[in-house]
Enzyme design. Structure first.
Site, PDB file in Angstrom:
ATOM      1  N   THR A 186       0.841  -1.204   0.000  1.00 30.54           N
ATOM      2  CA  THR A 186       0.000   0.000   0.000  1.00 30.54           C
ATOM      3  C   THR A 186       0.873   1.250   0.000  1.00 30.54           C
ATOM      4  O   THR A 186       0.637   2.193  -0.778  1.00 30.54           O
ATOM      5  CB  THR A 186      -0.931  -0.005   1.237  1.00 30.54           C
ATOM      6  N   GLN A 212       1.758  -9.160  -6.075  1.00 30.76           N
ATOM      7  CA  GLN A 212       1.292 -10.545  -6.267  1.00 30.76           C
ATOM      8  C   GLN A 212       2.181 -11.341  -7.216  1.00 30.76           C
ATOM      9  O   GLN A 212       1.934 -12.527  -7.442  1.00 30.76           O
ATOM     10  CB  GLN A 212      -0.153 -10.564  -6.778  1.00 30.76           C
ATOM     11  N   CYS A 226     -16.326  -6.315   0.904  1.00 37.45           N
ATOM     12  CA  CYS A 226     -17.218  -5.509   1.723  1.00 37.45           C
ATOM     13  C   CYS A 226     -16.793  -4.039   1.647  1.00 37.45           C
ATOM     14  O   CYS A 226     -15.660  -3.707   1.964  1.00 37.45           O
ATOM     15  CB  CYS A 226     -17.159  -6.008   3.153  1.00 37.45           C
ATOM     16  N   SER A 240       5.667  -6.517  -1.321  1.00 34.74           N
ATOM     17  CA  SER A 240       5.231  -6.630   0.066  1.00 34.74           C
ATOM     18  C   SER A 240       5.702  -7.970   0.619  1.00 34.74           C
ATOM     19  O   SER A 240       5.543  -9.002  -0.041  1.00 34.74           O
ATOM     20  CB  SER A 240       3.706  -6.555   0.082  1.00 34.74           C
ATOM     21  N   HIS A 258       4.597  -9.833   3.197  1.00 36.38           N
ATOM     22  CA  HIS A 258       3.676 -10.847   3.732  1.00 36.38           C
ATOM     23  C   HIS A 258       2.997 -11.690   2.659  1.00 36.38           C
ATOM     24  O   HIS A 258       2.332 -12.673   2.975  1.00 36.38           O
ATOM     25  CB  HIS A 258       2.649 -10.208   4.678  1.00 36.38           C
ATOM     26  N   ASN A 265      -4.325  -9.860  -8.289  1.00 35.97           N
ATOM     27  CA  ASN A 265      -4.521 -10.590  -7.042  1.00 35.97           C
ATOM     28  C   ASN A 265      -5.693 -11.553  -7.096  1.00 35.97           C
ATOM     29  O   ASN A 265      -5.716 -12.543  -6.383  1.00 35.97           O
ATOM     30  CB  ASN A 265      -4.686  -9.617  -5.865  1.00 35.97           C
TER      31      ASN A 265
HETATM   32  C1  LIG Z   1      -1.903  -6.294  -5.955  1.00 31.98           C
HETATM   33  C2  LIG Z   1      -1.763  -5.776  -4.555  1.00 31.98           C
HETATM   34  N1  LIG Z   1      -1.241  -4.555  -4.364  1.00 31.98           N
HETATM   35  C3  LIG Z   1      -1.098  -4.031  -3.141  1.00 31.98           C
HETATM   36  C4  LIG Z   1      -1.495  -4.723  -2.020  1.00 31.98           C
HETATM   37  C5  LIG Z   1      -1.319  -4.103  -0.674  1.00 31.98           C
HETATM   38  O1  LIG Z   1      -0.183  -4.657  -0.029  1.00 31.98           O
HETATM   39  P1  LIG Z   1      -0.004  -4.540   1.553  1.00 31.98           P
HETATM   40  O2  LIG Z   1      -0.949  -5.510   2.171  1.00 31.98           O
HETATM   41  O3  LIG Z   1       1.435  -4.911   1.782  1.00 31.98           O
HETATM   42  O4  LIG Z   1      -0.261  -3.132   1.925  1.00 31.98           O
HETATM   43  C6  LIG Z   1      -2.052  -5.996  -2.173  1.00 31.98           C
HETATM   44  C7  LIG Z   1      -2.539  -6.742  -0.990  1.00 31.98           C
HETATM   45  O5  LIG Z   1      -3.542  -7.436  -1.039  1.00 31.98           O
HETATM   46  C8  LIG Z   1      -2.189  -6.537  -3.479  1.00 31.98           C
HETATM   47  O6  LIG Z   1      -2.718  -7.740  -3.682  1.00 31.98           O
END
Ligand SMILES: Cc1ncc(COP(=O)(O)O)c(C=O)c1O
Length: 391
Positions: free
Chosen positions: A72, A175, A326, A195, A197, A147
Site C-alpha cells: 500500500t 502478487q 465488503c 510486500s 507478507h 490478485n
Molecule cells: C496487488 C496488490 N497490491 C497491493 C497490495 C497491498 O499490499 P499490503 O498488504 O502490503 O499493503 C495488495 C494486498 O492485497 C495486493 O494484492
C-alpha cells in the site's frame, strides 16, 4: 478437523527460516540502525545486508532499494510522489485499491486518471495503454499479477511503451514477487512495489525499487533514513525477514517448487471444473492460455452465492476468498471480475483459490472433495437453482 489454507494471495505464514532470521533482531540485536554504537552498527549491518539481497532480487543497485511498510505504501508513494496538478495518470481498472483510491485522492488535486479496461481474459492490452498517452501523461501504473485472477500482465511491453514515450512506469508487483522471475531492468520500470507478507515474510514490511534519477518525492518526511526517501526508524526485524523471504523465493524459482505448484493448481482447477456450471475467470483467451502466476485460480459456480460458498468451505476446513468485497457495510461484486465483463451474479458466485508454496497433494485432494459437496448443498437449498428467484 483438518484445515487447508488456500488464500495465499491474502497473506502467507512466515517460513520457519524467516522467523529464525528475524528472531535476534527483536531482542538481543534490537539496536537502532541510525545509532553509532555497536548495537546500532549491528542493526545497520543487517539492514545493509538485506538491501544487497533485495538488490539481487530486483536486479538493481543497492542504492535503488527503499524499505517501507508494504504494498500500500509503495503504491501510494508512486502516485503521490510523482504526480502534480495538471498531470495525466494512466492505470487499469483491475488494480488493487491502494492504486485506485490513491488515484481518487490525486483527482482532487487536478490529476486526471485514465483507467484502462482489461480484455475478458483479464489481460491488459499494451496498445490500449499506448492509445491513451497524452503530452501531459507523467505516470503509468500497472500490476505485475492480478490478485484475484493471477493473470500476469505484459509489463515488459508496457515498459517499452513508457520508455518510447518518456513516461514514468510503476509496477505493483505485490502478487508477482516470489512467483515469477523478477528483473526490474527487463520490466523497464522506474518504480516497483513489493510486500513481504505475500511471500512468506512479515506483515507491515515491504520494499520499493526506485530507479536512480527518478524524481520521487517521499511520502513520509522526518529523519534522513533510506537516503531521505522514506523517513522513520528502520523496522530491522521486518527488513531482515523480507530479505530472507526474498532469498528463499529466489531458490523456489530455481528448485522446481513453482513448477510443482503449477501442477497442483492445474489439478485442482481441472478437478473443480468437473462440477457442472463452473468455469475459470481469466487465464484463457478463447482457446489460448494466458500466463498466470503458479498458485492462483478463480472459478465461478452457477446458482451459488459466493459468500455462502466461502462460509460453507470454511466450515469444511478450507480457507478461500470470494468474488465480492465488503465496502461500507455492503457486499459489492469484485471490481476486477466486473471489469472483465462478468455480470454481478457470476462475479459474486466466484471463488479464488490461491495455494501456498508449501501446498501438498493431500491439500488438493481435500479441497477437491470439499468443493463439490459445498456447491451441491448450496444449489440444493438455493432459490435460484429451484427456479424461484424473484418470487
Ligand atoms: C496487488 C496488490 N497490491 C497491493 C497490495 C497491498 O499490499 P499490503 O498488504 O502490503 O499493503 C495488495 C494486498 O492485497 C495486493 O494484492
Amino acid at each position: 478437523m483438518k484445515r487447508v489454507y488456500m488464500d495465499a494471495n491474502a497473506t502467507t505464514p512466515l517460513l520457519p527460516e524467516v522467523m529464525e532470521t528475524m528472531r535476534p533482531y527483536w531482542m538481543e540485536r534490537f539496536g537502532n540502525a541510525s545509532s553509532i554504537h555497536l548495537d546500532g552498527q549491528q542493526a545497520r549491518a543487517a539492514v545493509d545486508r538485506s538491501r544487497s539481497t533485495m538488490a539481487e532480487f530486483f536486479n538493481c543497485h543497492d542504492a535503488e532499494v527503499v524499505f517501507n511498510s508494504g504494498g500500500t505504501e509503495g503504491d501510494n508513494t508512486a502516485i503521490f510522489g510523482l504526480l502534480h496538478p495538471g498531470d495525466h495518470f494512466i492505470t487499469t481498472s483491475i488494480e488493487h485499491s491502494a492504486i485506485l483510491q490513491a488515484a481518487k485522492r490525486v483527482a482532487q488535486h487536478g490529476v486526471e486518471t485514465t483507467f484502462v479496461a482489461p480484455q475478458t481474459s483479464g489481460l491488459i492490452e499494451p496498445t490500449d495503454i499506448l492509445r491513451v498517452i497524452r503530452p501531459e501523461t507523467r505516470l503509468i501504473s500497472v500490476m505485475l499479477a492480478n490478485n484475484e485472477t493471477g493473470v500476469l500482465q505484459p509489463v515488459e511491453e508496457i515498459g517499452k511503451i513508457a520508455a518510447d514515450t518518456g513516461v514514468f512506469f510503476h509496477i505493483d508487483a505485490v502478487q508477482g514477487a516470489g512467483k515469477v522471475k523478477f528483473d526490474v531492468r527487463r520490466f523497464g520500470c522506474h518504480l516497483c512495489s513489493i510486500s513481504a507478507h505475500k511471500m512468506h515474510g512479515p506483515k507491515g514490511t515491504g520494499a520499493m525499487f526506485v530507479r536512480r534519477g527518478t524524481p520521487l518525492e517521499p511520502l513520509l518526511v522526518g529523519g534522513s533514513h533510506e537516503r531521505r526517501q522514506r523517513a522513520g526508524t528502520e523496522n530491522v526485524p521486518g527488513i531482515v525477514g523480507l530479505a530472507k523471504a526474498a532469498e528463499l523465493a529466489m531458490h523456489s524459482l530455481e528448485d522446481g517448487t513453482i513448477d510443482r505448484l503449477v501442477e497442483l493448481r492445474d489439478r485442482l482447477e481441472a478437478g473443480i471444473l468437473q462440477i457442472s456450471g463452473a468455469g475459470v475467470n481469466g487465464g484463457w483467451d478463447g482457446e489460448k492460455k494466458i500466463p498466470r502466476v503458479a498458485n492462483t485460480t478463480n472459478i465461478w459456480f452457477d446458482q451459488v452465492e459466493g459468500e455462502a460458498l466461502v462460509i460453507a468451505m470454511d466450515l469444511k476446513g478450507v480457507a478461500v476468498s470470494g468474488g465480492s468485497a465488503c465496502h461500507s457495510g455492503a457486499t459489492e461484486p469484485s471490481h476486477v471480475l466486473m471489469a472483465m465483463g462478468l455480470d454481478k451474479a457470476r462475479a459474486r458466485a466466484s471463488l479464488r483459490f490461491s495455494l501456498l508454496k508449501t501446498a501438498t497433494e493431500a491439500d488438493v485432494e481435500y479441497v477437491l472433495k470439499a468443493v463439490p459437496e459445498a456447491v451441491e448443498h448450496l444449489r440444493a437449498i438455493s432459490p435460484v437453482a429451484a427456479g424461484t428467484a424473484g418470487d
